[in-house]
Design a protein around this motif. Structure first.
Motif, mmCIF file in Angstrom:
data_model
loop_
_atom_site.group_PDB
_atom_site.id
_atom_site.type_symbol
_atom_site.label_atom_id
_atom_site.label_comp_id
_atom_site.label_asym_id
_atom_site.label_seq_id
_atom_site.Cartn_x
_atom_site.Cartn_y
_atom_site.Cartn_z
ATOM 1 N N ALA A 17 0.833 -1.207 0.000
ATOM 2 C CA ALA A 17 0.000 0.000 0.000
ATOM 3 C C ALA A 17 0.868 1.258 0.000
ATOM 4 O O ALA A 17 0.595 2.210 -0.741
ATOM 5 C CB ALA A 17 -0.938 -0.006 1.207
ATOM 6 N N GLN A 18 1.897 1.270 0.819
ATOM 7 C CA GLN A 18 2.798 2.431 0.851
ATOM 8 C C GLN A 18 3.450 2.636 -0.509
ATOM 9 O O GLN A 18 3.510 3.762 -1.019
ATOM 10 C CB GLN A 18 3.854 2.247 1.937
ATOM 11 C CG GLN A 18 3.298 2.346 3.337
ATOM 12 C CD GLN A 18 4.285 1.892 4.405
ATOM 13 O OE1 GLN A 18 5.090 0.988 4.193
ATOM 14 N NE2 GLN A 18 4.200 2.531 5.567
ATOM 15 N N ASP A 19 3.929 1.555 -1.125
ATOM 16 C CA ASP A 19 4.542 1.647 -2.453
ATOM 17 C C ASP A 19 3.548 2.156 -3.487
ATOM 18 O O ASP A 19 3.897 2.956 -4.352
ATOM 19 C CB ASP A 19 5.076 0.280 -2.899
ATOM 20 C CG ASP A 19 6.322 -0.151 -2.138
ATOM 21 O OD1 ASP A 19 6.916 0.685 -1.417
ATOM 22 O OD2 ASP A 19 6.695 -1.343 -2.251
ATOM 23 N N ALA A 20 2.321 1.687 -3.406
ATOM 24 C CA ALA A 20 1.302 2.101 -4.371
ATOM 25 C C ALA A 20 1.056 3.605 -4.302
ATOM 26 O O ALA A 20 0.895 4.266 -5.337
ATOM 27 C CB ALA A 20 0.001 1.333 -4.132
ATOM 28 N N PHE A 21 1.035 4.154 -3.099
ATOM 29 C CA PHE A 21 0.799 5.596 -2.968
ATOM 30 C C PHE A 21 2.019 6.413 -3.368
ATOM 31 O O PHE A 21 1.895 7.559 -3.783
ATOM 32 C CB PHE A 21 0.332 5.948 -1.554
ATOM 33 C CG PHE A 21 -1.138 5.705 -1.359
ATOM 34 C CD1 PHE A 21 -2.074 6.622 -1.786
ATOM 35 C CD2 PHE A 21 -1.587 4.528 -0.771
ATOM 36 C CE1 PHE A 21 -3.433 6.393 -1.626
ATOM 37 C CE2 PHE A 21 -2.937 4.279 -0.607
ATOM 38 C CZ PHE A 21 -3.865 5.212 -1.038
ATOM 39 N N GLU A 22 3.188 5.841 -3.273
ATOM 40 C CA GLU A 22 4.400 6.552 -3.705
ATOM 41 C C GLU A 22 4.526 6.558 -5.225
ATOM 42 O O GLU A 22 5.216 7.392 -5.788
ATOM 43 C CB GLU A 22 5.632 5.923 -3.060
ATOM 44 C CG GLU A 22 5.716 6.190 -1.574
ATOM 45 C CD GLU A 22 6.864 5.445 -0.905
ATOM 46 O OE1 GLU A 22 7.710 4.859 -1.613
ATOM 47 O OE2 GLU A 22 6.903 5.462 0.334
#
Length: 169
Positions: A17-22
């Motif tokens: 999820a963190q990677d997706a938002f970055e």
């Protein structure tokens, strides 16, 4: 209770999820259809349109009263923000507090002080209760919120000098 070692499935999902938002290293990013990426006011307006589509879908699928109410408050806020961004020098950063939208609606002349305060009160007293509290939302509440969200959105759209952006038309 966690003993300091969280489940791997949760940690892995959190990382994704963190990677997706970055959006780093993702190649071609697939943005939501219909959301304008031009001006901030257009983005907020088209987000409101899409949220209203979700309300219609939820209502046609069954008794998702909590979700309808939550999405309606989001559509109302995005509609007010779109008007404010289109018609003033406000920026998206000004709207980090949910209740600010309702305060700003009166300050910029979109709604009277009484109406803006009543909408802010509706948000603070009922959204919080339906979302965080022990209240159980009803079909009547969900229907009323859907009508309010649609009315606020249409009124905001009608007041914005530039047209042709709303997906609802």
């Amino acid at each position: 209770m966690s003993n300091g070692s969280d489940p791997a499935a949760v940690r892995d999902a959190l990382t994704r999820a963190q990677d997706a938002f970055e959006m780093a290293g993702r190649g071609q990013v697939e943005f939501e259809a219909g959301i304008s990426g031009d001006d901030d006011w257009e983005t907020q307006l088209t987000k409101a349109c899409r949220l209203l589509e979700v309300v219609d879908a939820l209502q046609s699928q069954g008794d998702y009263f909590t979700a309808v109410i939550e999405v309606c408050f989001g559509a109302i806020e995005r509609s007010i923000e779109a008007y404010a961004l289109a018609m003033t020098n406000d920026s998206l950063q000004d709207f980090q507090d949910h209740q600010f939208s309702y305060e700003r609606a009166h300050q910029i002349g979109l709604f009277s002080k009484e109406t803006a305060e009543e909408m802010k009160s509706l948000y603070s007293e009922n959204r919080t209760e339906s979302y965080y509290g022990g209240g159980r939302p009803t079909g009547e509440q969900a229907k009323a919120m859907a009508e309010l969200a649609a009315a606020v959105h249409q009124f905001a759209v009608d007041q914005i000098r530039e047209g042709g952006v709303c997906l609802c038309e």
